[in-house]
Design a protein around this motif. Sequence first.
Motif, PDB file in Angstrom:
ATOM      1  N   ARG A  89       5.828   6.117  24.921  1.00 32.61           N
ATOM      2  CA  ARG A  89       5.240   5.987  23.591  1.00 32.61           C
ATOM      3  C   ARG A  89       5.611   7.183  22.725  1.00 32.61           C
ATOM      4  O   ARG A  89       5.807   8.255  23.258  1.00 32.61           O
ATOM      5  N   PRO A  90       5.687   7.055  21.415  1.00 36.62           N
ATOM      6  CA  PRO A  90       5.434   5.824  20.690  1.00 36.62           C
ATOM      7  C   PRO A  90       6.592   4.842  20.878  1.00 36.62           C
ATOM      8  O   PRO A  90       7.761   5.222  20.836  1.00 36.62           O
ATOM      9  N   GLU A  91       6.241   3.604  21.075  1.00 30.36           N
ATOM     10  CA  GLU A  91       7.242   2.575  21.315  1.00 30.36           C
ATOM     11  C   GLU A  91       8.180   2.412  20.120  1.00 30.36           C
ATOM     12  O   GLU A  91       9.312   1.977  20.272  1.00 30.36           O
ATOM     13  N   SER A  92       7.721   2.805  18.934  1.00 29.35           N
ATOM     14  CA  SER A  92       8.549   2.698  17.732  1.00 29.35           C
ATOM     15  C   SER A  92       9.791   3.594  17.808  1.00 29.35           C
ATOM     16  O   SER A  92      10.757   3.368  17.087  1.00 29.35           O
ATOM     17  N   LYS A  93       9.797   4.605  18.686  1.00 25.33           N
ATOM     18  CA  LYS A  93      10.981   5.470  18.865  1.00 25.33           C
ATOM     19  C   LYS A  93      12.107   4.738  19.584  1.00 25.33           C
ATOM     20  O   LYS A  93      13.245   5.182  19.571  1.00 25.33           O
ATOM     21  N   GLY A  94      11.773   3.635  20.278  1.00 28.15           N
ATOM     22  CA  GLY A  94      12.794   2.857  20.969  1.00 28.15           C
ATOM     23  C   GLY A  94      13.337   3.498  22.228  1.00 28.15           C
ATOM     24  O   GLY A  94      14.403   3.135  22.703  1.00 28.15           O
ATOM     25  N   VAL A  95      12.624   4.460  22.804  1.00 30.93           N
ATOM     26  CA  VAL A  95      13.073   5.115  24.034  1.00 30.93           C
ATOM     27  C   VAL A  95      12.632   4.258  25.216  1.00 30.93           C
ATOM     28  O   VAL A  95      11.453   3.926  25.355  1.00 30.93           O
ATOM     29  N   ARG A  96      13.580   3.887  26.055  1.00 35.86           N
ATOM     30  CA  ARG A  96      13.297   3.031  27.212  1.00 35.86           C
ATOM     31  C   ARG A  96      13.875   3.672  28.465  1.00 35.86           C
ATOM     32  O   ARG A  96      14.942   4.306  28.419  1.00 35.86           O
ATOM     33  N   ALA A  97      13.192   3.479  29.574  1.00 36.06           N
ATOM     34  CA  ALA A  97      13.702   3.957  30.850  1.00 36.06           C
ATOM     35  C   ALA A  97      14.981   3.197  31.178  1.00 36.06           C
ATOM     36  O   ALA A  97      15.022   1.970  31.102  1.00 36.06           O
ATOM     37  N   THR A  98      16.053   3.934  31.508  1.00 38.39           N
ATOM     38  CA  THR A  98      17.319   3.293  31.849  1.00 38.39           C
ATOM     39  C   THR A  98      17.441   3.076  33.349  1.00 38.39           C
ATOM     40  O   THR A  98      18.210   2.243  33.793  1.00 38.39           O
ATOM     41  N   HIS A  99      16.690   3.817  34.114  1.00 34.82           N
ATOM     42  CA  HIS A  99      16.757   3.704  35.566  1.00 34.82           C
ATOM     43  C   HIS A  99      15.402   4.105  36.148  1.00 34.82           C
ATOM     44  O   HIS A  99      14.951   5.225  35.927  1.00 34.82           O
ATOM     45  N   ALA A 127      15.863  15.027  18.257  1.00 33.16           N
ATOM     46  CA  ALA A 127      14.936  16.142  18.432  1.00 33.16           C
ATOM     47  C   ALA A 127      14.525  16.606  17.047  1.00 33.16           C
ATOM     48  O   ALA A 127      15.343  16.638  16.145  1.00 33.16           O
ATOM     49  N   PRO A 128      13.304  16.938  16.824  1.00 31.40           N
ATOM     50  CA  PRO A 128      12.249  16.928  17.827  1.00 31.40           C
ATOM     51  C   PRO A 128      11.736  15.508  18.099  1.00 31.40           C
ATOM     52  O   PRO A 128      11.774  14.652  17.221  1.00 31.40           O
ATOM     53  N   SER A 129      11.283  15.328  19.324  1.00 33.80           N
ATOM     54  CA  SER A 129      10.656  14.072  19.738  1.00 33.80           C
ATOM     55  C   SER A 129       9.455  14.406  20.611  1.00 33.80           C
ATOM     56  O   SER A 129       9.563  15.225  21.518  1.00 33.80           O
ATOM     57  N   TYR A 130       8.361  13.786  20.312  1.00 28.55           N
ATOM     58  CA  TYR A 130       7.142  14.008  21.090  1.00 28.55           C
ATOM     59  C   TYR A 130       6.782  12.681  21.738  1.00 28.55           C
ATOM     60  O   TYR A 130       6.490  11.715  21.041  1.00 28.55           O
ATOM     61  N   LEU A 131       6.814  12.648  23.069  1.00 28.00           N
ATOM     62  CA  LEU A 131       6.667  11.400  23.805  1.00 28.00           C
ATOM     63  C   LEU A 131       5.539  11.473  24.810  1.00 28.00           C
ATOM     64  O   LEU A 131       5.239  12.537  25.362  1.00 28.00           O
ATOM     65  N   SER A 132       4.959  10.319  25.087  1.00 23.33           N
ATOM     66  CA  SER A 132       3.980  10.147  26.155  1.00 23.33           C
ATOM     67  C   SER A 132       4.593   9.169  27.155  1.00 23.33           C
ATOM     68  O   SER A 132       4.871   8.020  26.819  1.00 23.33           O
ATOM     69  N   ILE A 133       4.825   9.655  28.366  1.00 22.57           N
ATOM     70  CA  ILE A 133       5.432   8.845  29.415  1.00 22.57           C
ATOM     71  C   ILE A 133       4.303   8.386  30.327  1.00 22.57           C
ATOM     72  O   ILE A 133       3.629   9.210  30.954  1.00 22.57           O
ATOM     73  N   GLU A 134       4.101   7.061  30.390  1.00 21.13           N
ATOM     74  CA  GLU A 134       2.913   6.516  31.044  1.00 21.13           C
ATOM     75  C   GLU A 134       3.289   5.533  32.144  1.00 21.13           C
ATOM     76  O   GLU A 134       3.706   4.415  31.865  1.00 21.13           O
ATOM     77  N   PRO A 135       3.127   5.951  33.414  1.00 17.15           N
ATOM     78  CA  PRO A 135       3.366   5.008  34.514  1.00 17.15           C
ATOM     79  C   PRO A 135       2.288   3.935  34.536  1.00 17.15           C
ATOM     80  O   PRO A 135       1.137   4.214  34.199  1.00 17.15           O
ATOM     81  N   ASP A 136       2.646   2.746  34.907  1.00 14.96           N
ATOM     82  CA  ASP A 136       1.728   1.607  34.924  1.00 14.96           C
ATOM     83  C   ASP A 136       1.109   1.377  33.553  1.00 14.96           C
ATOM     84  O   ASP A 136       0.053   0.781  33.436  1.00 14.96           O
TER      85      ASP A 136
END
Length: 180
Positions: A18-28, A41-50
């Motif tokens: 998140r934020p999903e609007s940044k379009g960052v997706r796990a590639t692997h 950059a800068p980018s501030y992200l929240s990486i949330e498992p499950d």
Amino acid sequence: IEVEVESTRQWLRDVVIRPESKGVRATHVYRGSMKFNLSVAPSYLSIEPDAKHGPLLLFANSMEACAPEATRTGVKYFGPGIHQAGAIELTDNEILYIAGGAVVKGGVHAKGKNIQILGRGILDGLEYPWFHGPTNTIIDLDHCEDVLIDGIILKDGWGWNLNMRGCKGVTVRNLKLVAL
């Protein structure tokens, strides 16, 4: 850049960045690790498992242009590591620098002119009870003039996080506030 995150969890599932609007997706994503590409950059992200449990906050800042020298007169410098600082007092023409990788446990009381609080590190108030920190607030500006706060992370203040009483010319840039 390619970012790789390794977790103590045996499996990472349904990772949401998140934020999903940044379009960052796990590639692997494989077992307890994941990779993704970051191009802005800068980018501030929240990486949330499950998609919900205990996020990892990633603050990808732009490179620092000019960090002050640790030995320069008027600089209170905290390098990488954990520091039990308590109350940090700042007066005229002083700089508090908290380097990336530094966790400074304490608070700041500033009174004067031309004061700077800079860096990429963390000012942490977690171990202090509610409204009983070493300073009134985690950053307490008391009748200051021409203050710059830039780049640091404030974590778990014991009350208000940034208080400005009777101040003129305060600039706050790129401040991250994280609280439980």
